[in-house]
Design a protein around this motif. Structure first.
Motif, PDB file in Angstrom:
ATOM      1  N   SER A  47       0.811  -1.216   0.000  1.00  0.00           N
ATOM      2  CA  SER A  47       0.000   0.000   0.000  1.00  0.00           C
ATOM      3  C   SER A  47       0.843   1.263   0.000  1.00  0.00           C
ATOM      4  O   SER A  47       0.308   2.365  -0.142  1.00  0.00           O
ATOM      5  CB  SER A  47      -0.915   0.009   1.236  1.00  0.00           C
ATOM      6  N   SER A  48       2.148   1.141   0.154  1.00  0.00           N
ATOM      7  CA  SER A  48       3.063   2.283   0.096  1.00  0.00           C
ATOM      8  C   SER A  48       4.476   1.754  -0.108  1.00  0.00           C
ATOM      9  O   SER A  48       4.755   0.572   0.117  1.00  0.00           O
ATOM     10  CB  SER A  48       2.985   3.142   1.368  1.00  0.00           C
ATOM     11  N   THR A  49       5.375   2.633  -0.511  1.00  0.00           N
ATOM     12  CA  THR A  49       6.766   2.245  -0.738  1.00  0.00           C
ATOM     13  C   THR A  49       7.496   2.119   0.599  1.00  0.00           C
ATOM     14  O   THR A  49       7.508   3.079   1.380  1.00  0.00           O
ATOM     15  CB  THR A  49       7.469   3.286  -1.620  1.00  0.00           C
ATOM     16  N   PRO A  50       8.098   0.968   0.904  1.00  0.00           N
ATOM     17  CA  PRO A  50       8.807   0.807   2.185  1.00  0.00           C
ATOM     18  C   PRO A  50       9.961   1.787   2.309  1.00  0.00           C
ATOM     19  O   PRO A  50      10.771   1.943   1.388  1.00  0.00           O
ATOM     20  CB  PRO A  50       9.310  -0.639   2.132  1.00  0.00           C
ATOM     21  N   GLY A  51      10.020   2.467   3.441  1.00  0.00           N
ATOM     22  CA  GLY A  51      11.113   3.396   3.701  1.00  0.00           C
ATOM     23  C   GLY A  51      10.994   4.731   3.006  1.00  0.00           C
ATOM     24  O   GLY A  51      11.892   5.574   3.142  1.00  0.00           O
ATOM     25  N   TYR A  52       9.915   4.964   2.264  1.00  0.00           N
ATOM     26  CA  TYR A  52       9.756   6.229   1.545  1.00  0.00           C
ATOM     27  C   TYR A  52       8.974   7.193   2.428  1.00  0.00           C
ATOM     28  O   TYR A  52       7.781   7.027   2.659  1.00  0.00           O
ATOM     29  CB  TYR A  52       9.015   5.991   0.221  1.00  0.00           C
TER      30      TYR A  52
ATOM     31  N   PHE B  92      -4.599 -10.173  -1.292  1.00  0.00           N
ATOM     32  CA  PHE B  92      -3.548 -11.196  -1.276  1.00  0.00           C
ATOM     33  C   PHE B  92      -2.601 -11.026  -2.460  1.00  0.00           C
ATOM     34  O   PHE B  92      -1.378 -11.113  -2.311  1.00  0.00           O
ATOM     35  CB  PHE B  92      -4.177 -12.585  -1.307  1.00  0.00           C
ATOM     36  N   ILE B  93      -3.157 -10.751  -3.647  1.00  0.00           N
ATOM     37  CA  ILE B  93      -2.328 -10.625  -4.846  1.00  0.00           C
ATOM     38  C   ILE B  93      -1.435  -9.392  -4.768  1.00  0.00           C
ATOM     39  O   ILE B  93      -0.240  -9.443  -5.089  1.00  0.00           O
ATOM     40  CB  ILE B  93      -3.213 -10.581  -6.104  1.00  0.00           C
ATOM     41  N   PHE B  94      -2.001  -8.262  -4.327  1.00  0.00           N
ATOM     42  CA  PHE B  94      -1.239  -7.014  -4.301  1.00  0.00           C
ATOM     43  C   PHE B  94      -0.582  -6.751  -2.950  1.00  0.00           C
ATOM     44  O   PHE B  94      -0.012  -5.667  -2.748  1.00  0.00           O
ATOM     45  CB  PHE B  94      -2.157  -5.841  -4.664  1.00  0.00           C
ATOM     46  N   ALA B  95      -0.655  -7.706  -2.033  1.00  0.00           N
ATOM     47  CA  ALA B  95       0.009  -7.596  -0.717  1.00  0.00           C
ATOM     48  C   ALA B  95      -0.393  -6.328   0.013  1.00  0.00           C
ATOM     49  O   ALA B  95       0.450  -5.565   0.505  1.00  0.00           O
ATOM     50  CB  ALA B  95       1.524  -7.663  -0.880  1.00  0.00           C
ATOM     51  N   ILE B  96      -1.699  -6.099   0.098  1.00  0.00           N
ATOM     52  CA  ILE B  96      -2.220  -4.929   0.803  1.00  0.00           C
ATOM     53  C   ILE B  96      -2.697  -5.370   2.182  1.00  0.00           C
ATOM     54  O   ILE B  96      -3.524  -6.280   2.292  1.00  0.00           O
ATOM     55  CB  ILE B  96      -3.371  -4.294   0.005  1.00  0.00           C
ATOM     56  N   PRO B  97      -2.208  -4.759   3.239  1.00  0.00           N
ATOM     57  CA  PRO B  97      -2.596  -5.175   4.593  1.00  0.00           C
ATOM     58  C   PRO B  97      -3.968  -4.626   4.984  1.00  0.00           C
ATOM     59  O   PRO B  97      -4.083  -3.677   5.769  1.00  0.00           O
ATOM     60  CB  PRO B  97      -1.479  -4.594   5.467  1.00  0.00           C
ATOM     61  N   GLY B  98      -5.016  -5.229   4.466  1.00  0.00           N
ATOM     62  CA  GLY B  98      -6.373  -4.783   4.753  1.00  0.00           C
ATOM     63  C   GLY B  98      -7.150  -5.815   5.544  1.00  0.00           C
ATOM     64  O   GLY B  98      -6.599  -6.749   6.129  1.00  0.00           O
ATOM     65  N   MET B  99      -8.481  -5.645   5.555  1.00  0.00           N
ATOM     66  CA  MET B  99      -9.349  -6.553   6.292  1.00  0.00           C
ATOM     67  C   MET B  99      -9.295  -7.967   5.725  1.00  0.00           C
ATOM     68  O   MET B  99      -9.314  -8.953   6.466  1.00  0.00           O
ATOM     69  CB  MET B  99     -10.777  -6.029   6.255  1.00  0.00           C
ATOM     70  N   GLY B 100      -9.242  -8.079   4.393  1.00  0.00           N
ATOM     71  CA  GLY B 100      -9.171  -9.399   3.781  1.00  0.00           C
ATOM     72  C   GLY B 100      -7.905 -10.143   4.161  1.00  0.00           C
ATOM     73  O   GLY B 100      -7.930 -11.353   4.436  1.00  0.00           O
ATOM     74  N   ALA B 101      -6.764  -9.420   4.169  1.00  0.00           N
ATOM     75  CA  ALA B 101      -5.500 -10.052   4.563  1.00  0.00           C
ATOM     76  C   ALA B 101      -5.523 -10.467   6.033  1.00  0.00           C
ATOM     77  O   ALA B 101      -5.000 -11.520   6.399  1.00  0.00           O
ATOM     78  CB  ALA B 101      -4.343  -9.087   4.297  1.00  0.00           C
ATOM     79  N   LEU B 102      -6.139  -9.648   6.880  1.00  0.00           N
ATOM     80  CA  LEU B 102      -6.261 -10.011   8.294  1.00  0.00           C
ATOM     81  C   LEU B 102      -7.097 -11.271   8.472  1.00  0.00           C
ATOM     82  O   LEU B 102      -6.753 -12.165   9.255  1.00  0.00           O
ATOM     83  CB  LEU B 102      -6.891  -8.849   9.063  1.00  0.00           C
TER      84      LEU B 102
ATOM     85  N   VAL C 178     -11.260 -13.176  13.265  1.00  0.00           N
ATOM     86  CA  VAL C 178     -12.285 -13.698  12.359  1.00  0.00           C
ATOM     87  C   VAL C 178     -13.662 -13.182  12.751  1.00  0.00           C
ATOM     88  O   VAL C 178     -14.450 -12.736  11.898  1.00  0.00           O
ATOM     89  CB  VAL C 178     -12.262 -15.238  12.353  1.00  0.00           C
ATOM     90  N   MET C 179     -13.967 -13.196  14.042  1.00  0.00           N
ATOM     91  CA  MET C 179     -15.250 -12.668  14.500  1.00  0.00           C
ATOM     92  C   MET C 179     -15.350 -11.166  14.240  1.00  0.00           C
ATOM     93  O   MET C 179     -16.404 -10.655  13.846  1.00  0.00           O
ATOM     94  CB  MET C 179     -15.430 -12.971  15.991  1.00  0.00           C
ATOM     95  N   GLY C 180     -14.240 -10.442  14.449  1.00  0.00           N
ATOM     96  CA  GLY C 180     -14.244  -9.012  14.150  1.00  0.00           C
ATOM     97  C   GLY C 180     -14.473  -8.733  12.677  1.00  0.00           C
ATOM     98  O   GLY C 180     -15.180  -7.785  12.319  1.00  0.00           O
ATOM     99  N   TYR C 181     -13.892  -9.585  11.831  1.00  0.00           N
ATOM    100  CA  TYR C 181     -14.085  -9.434  10.381  1.00  0.00           C
ATOM    101  C   TYR C 181     -15.562  -9.582  10.019  1.00  0.00           C
ATOM    102  O   TYR C 181     -16.114  -8.774   9.264  1.00  0.00           O
ATOM    103  CB  TYR C 181     -13.240 -10.483   9.661  1.00  0.00           C
ATOM    104  N   PHE C 182     -16.208 -10.601  10.563  1.00  0.00           N
ATOM    105  CA  PHE C 182     -17.622 -10.812  10.238  1.00  0.00           C
ATOM    106  C   PHE C 182     -18.512  -9.716  10.820  1.00  0.00           C
ATOM    107  O   PHE C 182     -19.536  -9.365  10.241  1.00  0.00           O
ATOM    108  CB  PHE C 182     -18.080 -12.186  10.719  1.00  0.00           C
ATOM    109  N   ILE C 183     -18.132  -9.161  11.956  1.00  0.00           N
ATOM    110  CA  ILE C 183     -18.889  -8.043  12.525  1.00  0.00           C
ATOM    111  C   ILE C 183     -18.805  -6.824  11.611  1.00  0.00           C
ATOM    112  O   ILE C 183     -19.808  -6.138  11.350  1.00  0.00           O
ATOM    113  CB  ILE C 183     -18.381  -7.720  13.939  1.00  0.00           C
ATOM    114  N   VAL C 184     -17.598  -6.559  11.100  1.00  0.00           N
ATOM    115  CA  VAL C 184     -17.431  -5.429  10.183  1.00  0.00           C
ATOM    116  C   VAL C 184     -18.227  -5.650   8.900  1.00  0.00           C
ATOM    117  O   VAL C 184     -18.895  -4.735   8.395  1.00  0.00           O
ATOM    118  CB  VAL C 184     -15.933  -5.219   9.867  1.00  0.00           C
TER     119      VAL C 184
END
Length: 228
Positions: free
Chosen positions: A74-79, A173-183, A196-202
């Motif tokens: 989601s962003s350039t590391p170290g930038y 997963f494909i773009f390595a974005i640390p979002g709700m789906g990755a969690l 998992v329960m928090g994901y379904f609540i959201v």
């Protein structure tokens, strides 16, 4: 130095100025002039923001060695530049490809629903009546036919937006974005129940929220539906 908070404050001030200009100068058409003033303030603010980002684009290109569009993360590391405009460009180009992929998937379904709906609506009696009154074809299609087609599409858009904000698992997963789906995906392996329960609540909260917003949109699209 500009910050995102400063931009937000200036945007609110621009809206207030547009609203005040329409209120004090509007005269008999005060309500319409206030809406026009706010709309002009929004358009000018967006143009200024785009211009400021474009001024920082050459420097961002140099920082990225001429390859601004990223494919991972989601962003350039170290930038971490001091210029907030380059930070915004970095986030934009990292989210560009995931956004295009998600829009492309949804756009195919929307076009099919819109085509089927237009074919059905154009044969209705009220459309033939509008044409018999001598209305231009553009007015008949846009104001009468397409407005009714938007009602089922609004339901689809609300459902898709709720799912997107809840997490697009494959895209993240494909773009390595640390979002709700990755969690959600990381929590399934070790059997961590709380994320998992928090994901379904959201997901449930977003579904309820966007279905409520879709119901409010029906009142604007369909004159037979009114919120009282």
């Amino acid at each position: 130095m500009s910050t995102f908070a400063t931009i937000g404050i200036l945007f609110v001030v621009a809206l207030a100025v547009g609203f005040a200009a329409g209120f004090f100068v509007g005269g008999d058409d005060r309500a319409q002039n206030m809406r026009i003033g706010v709309l002009v303030a929004v358009i000018i603010s967006v143009i200024i923001l785009i211009d400021r980002f474009m001024q920082s684009f050459p420097g961002y290109m140099e920082d990225m060695n001429g390859r601004p569009i990223a494919t991972v993360g989601s962003s350039t590391p170290g930038y971490a530049p001091d210029n907030m405009w380059r930070v915004g460009l970095d986030v934009f180009f990292h989210l560009l490809l995931p956004t295009i992929s998600l829009l492309t998937i949804s756009f195919a379904g929307y076009t099919r629903y819109a085509r089927a709906g237009m074919i059905e609506v154009l044969s209705q009696d009220y459309v033939r009546t509008a044409r018999a009154k001598g209305m231009p074809e553009r007015v008949v299609v846009v104001r009468h036919a397409f407005r009714n087609v938007l009602i089922p599409i609004t339901t689809l858009v609300a459902t898709d937006l709720g799912g997107l904000l809840g997490g697009a698992i494959i895209t993240e997963f494909i773009f390595a974005i640390p979002g709700m789906g990755a969690l959600f995906q990381r929590s399934l392996g070790p059997g961590d129940l709380y994320p998992v329960m928090g994901y379904f609540i959201v997901i449930a909260f977003m579904a309820i929220l966007f279905n409520f917003l879709a119901d409010l949109a029906y009142a604007a699209l369909d004159p037979r539906v009114r919120v009282r």
